[in-house]
Design an enzyme around this catalytic site. Structure first.
Site, PDB file in Angstrom:
ATOM      1  N   LYS A  49       0.903  -1.239  -0.107  1.00  0.00           N
ATOM      2  CA  LYS A  49      -0.097  -0.080   0.090  1.00  0.00           C
ATOM      3  C   LYS A  49       0.893   1.253  -0.111  1.00  0.00           C
ATOM      4  O   LYS A  49       2.070   1.383   0.677  1.00  0.00           O
ATOM      5  CB  LYS A  49      -0.904   0.067   1.229  1.00  0.00           C
ATOM      6  CG  LYS A  49      -2.054   0.985   1.370  1.00  0.00           C
ATOM      7  CD  LYS A  49      -2.931   0.790   2.403  1.00  0.00           C
ATOM      8  CE  LYS A  49      -4.064   1.787   2.579  1.00  0.00           C
ATOM      9  NZ  LYS A  49      -4.693   1.585   3.878  1.00  0.00           N
TER      10      LYS A  49
ATOM     11  N   SER B  61      -9.314   2.822   2.840  1.00  0.00           N
ATOM     12  CA  SER B  61      -8.327   3.227   1.987  1.00  0.00           C
ATOM     13  C   SER B  61      -7.425   2.245   1.341  1.00  0.00           C
ATOM     14  O   SER B  61      -6.658   2.635   0.432  1.00  0.00           O
ATOM     15  CB  SER B  61      -7.382   4.155   3.025  1.00  0.00           C
ATOM     16  OG  SER B  61      -6.724   3.105   3.929  1.00  0.00           O
TER      17      SER B  61
ATOM     18  N   SER C 143      -9.852   0.169   7.357  1.00  0.00           N
ATOM     19  CA  SER C 143      -9.480   0.212   5.740  1.00  0.00           C
ATOM     20  C   SER C 143      -9.062  -0.958   5.116  1.00  0.00           C
ATOM     21  O   SER C 143      -8.757  -0.816   3.776  1.00  0.00           O
ATOM     22  CB  SER C 143      -8.146   1.361   5.826  1.00  0.00           C
ATOM     23  OG  SER C 143      -8.651   2.711   6.105  1.00  0.00           O
TER      24      SER C 143
END
Length: 449
Positions: A76, A151, A175
């Site tokens: 990520k 996210s 997330s």
């Protein structure tokens, strides 16, 4: 070709597959599919190819460094990976290239995993969908009109589309769990401190945010957790952990289908009801109940901590003030209205919530809720403004997850059903602090092995 890490491991060790061939397959799928999805924002072609060649040497000698030897993974974009841009989804950090790996990334690299590159995030990873001014919108592989959530939206999109076998993300308020829910994956969030963290971006969410994974099944989540977990002297939170005492007999599960009057899509409610019955059929002692903590307090804590964190970042990274997106600017303005006394009050609230959950888990082994209150919505929208015909705010879809981070508890999202339109629905199981292994093993059983 097999997609699960377990199957890939067998193929690599038997010689039926090489790490280089597996990596090239991933590159080909990224080239073919990611133009529409926008999962990846940076790819380390040379670094990944060198790592794959090294893995093939280890495999040929029968000296695999771990079960992850030769397995491609994505990272990520709020995690630091040496030599690859780490933008945190912001134009203000467009030129930032770390000179070293963040601690969990280094741990993966040392284990022989092949780190392909970075996946898209909303700016500063504080929203429940995935879009930013630097890289644009990420889309759900199951329906590209819709969001994969956020996210960790880029992370789950890549796994769900078969671009990589699994993804490494972060979960600060759901997330990983909610995006996994929206893409039919398993989303794992460990207890605070289980995975040591250091050498990364500032921790603007205190210790709420942890490293986690998006995988196709629970077995792969267990495999990745086994490599990632462990203490390190750079992270004092990882050093002192006490495993809870286990209850004897069948697991006692508290099922909370709704938090007060917060709306939930009826298809989700029906699906989690069915999953609850499945757990009862497996021998679980199921108790249907109501919310066991102060949701207003949790929402207040979340606002104070997250908004103060963004205001702090504006000081640390002056370019954010001019280059940050609209949402970041609004959060920072709100953060600047919060006082030190407000922040101390929030810290006291964190302590109170954690103490409350200690008491709850004295009576129960696990808590069951939906993973998200809404099905995936249009990819360009930050959140669904209506759920079950009722008005919903920015965190309405996320009501079931953020409090878990505040409490520091382990939690997992499991794909348990699909909607009438074929969209995935996830169930969230939550364990006591430090009881990660029991939660993972129970989840594996709940999903049929």
């Amino acid at each position: 070709m097999p997609e699960d890490i377990g199957d890939l491991c067998k193929a690599l060790r038997s010689g039926a597959l090489t790490a280089e061939a597996l990596l090239q397959r991933c590159f080909e799928r990224i080239e073919k599919l990611d133009g529409v999805l926008n999962s990846f924002v940076a790819i380390d072609y040379a670094g990944a190819e060198n790592a794959a060649r090294e893995s093939d040497k280890h495999l040929a000698q029968g000296k695999a460094r771990s079960a992850l030897e030769g397995i491609p993974l994505s990272i990520k974009d709020n995690l630091l990976m040496k030599g690859v841009p780490a933008t945190w989804g912001s134009r203000a950090l467009k030129e930032f290239v770390p000179e070293q790996d963040e601690l969990p990334v280094a741990r993966l690299r040392e284990a022989g995993a092949i780190l392909i590159g970075k996946t898209n995030v909303p700016e500063l990873t504080l929203e429940g969908y995935t879009a930013n001014d630097l890289f644009g919108v990420t889309r759900n592989p199951l329906d590209t009109r819709l969001t994969p959530g956020g996210s960790s939206g880029g992370a789950v999109a890549g796994v769900a589309a078969g671009l990589v076998p699994a993804a490494i993300g972060t979960d600060g308020g759901g997330s990983i769990r909610r995006p996994a829910c929206h893409t039919g994956l398993v989303g794992w969030k460990p207890s605070t401190g289980r995975v040591a963290r250091a050498l990364g971006f500032p921790a603007i969410l205190l210790d709420f945010e942890v490293i986690g994974t998006a995988t196709r099944n629970v077995a792969d989540a267990i495999l990745l957790d086994g490599v990632l977990k462990g203490s390190h002297p750079l992270d004092r939170r990882s050093l002192l952990r006490e495993a809870p005492s286990r209850r004897s007999g069948n697991p006692k599960i508290l099922y909370i289908p709704r938090f007060g009057d917060s709306p939930v899509d009826p298809q989700i409610t029906n699906a989690i009801d069915d999953f609850a019955e499945r757990l009862a059929g497996l021998g679980g002692d199921l108790v249907r109940g109501k919310i066991v903590f102060d949701l207003d307090l949790a929402n207040k804590i979340w606002r104070i901590v997250s908004r103060s964190g963004v205001a702090y970042l504006m000081r640390q990274y002056p370019n954010l003030a001019s280059l940050g997106g609209v949402s970041a600017q609004v959060m920072a303005e709100d953060g600047n209205t919060i006082s030190g006394a407000d922040y101390v009050e929030a810290l006291e609230g964190v302590a109170a919530l954690r103490a409350r959950m200690r008491d709850v888990f004295a009576d129960y082994d696990f808590i069951l809720t939906p993973s998200a209150a809404a099905l995936p919505w249009p990819a360009e929208d930050a959140y669904p403004d209506r759920i079950d015909g009722k008005t919903a705010g920015p965190r309405g879809h996320a009501v079931f997850t953020g409090w878990v981070n505040i409490a520091g508890l382990p939690a997992i999202s499991l794909p348990v059903a699909t909607s009438k339109d074929g969209l995935p629905i996830g169930a969230q199981l939550i364990g006591a602090f430090g009881d990660d292994d029991a939660l993972l093993m129970f989840s594996k059983v709940a999903m049929g092995g």
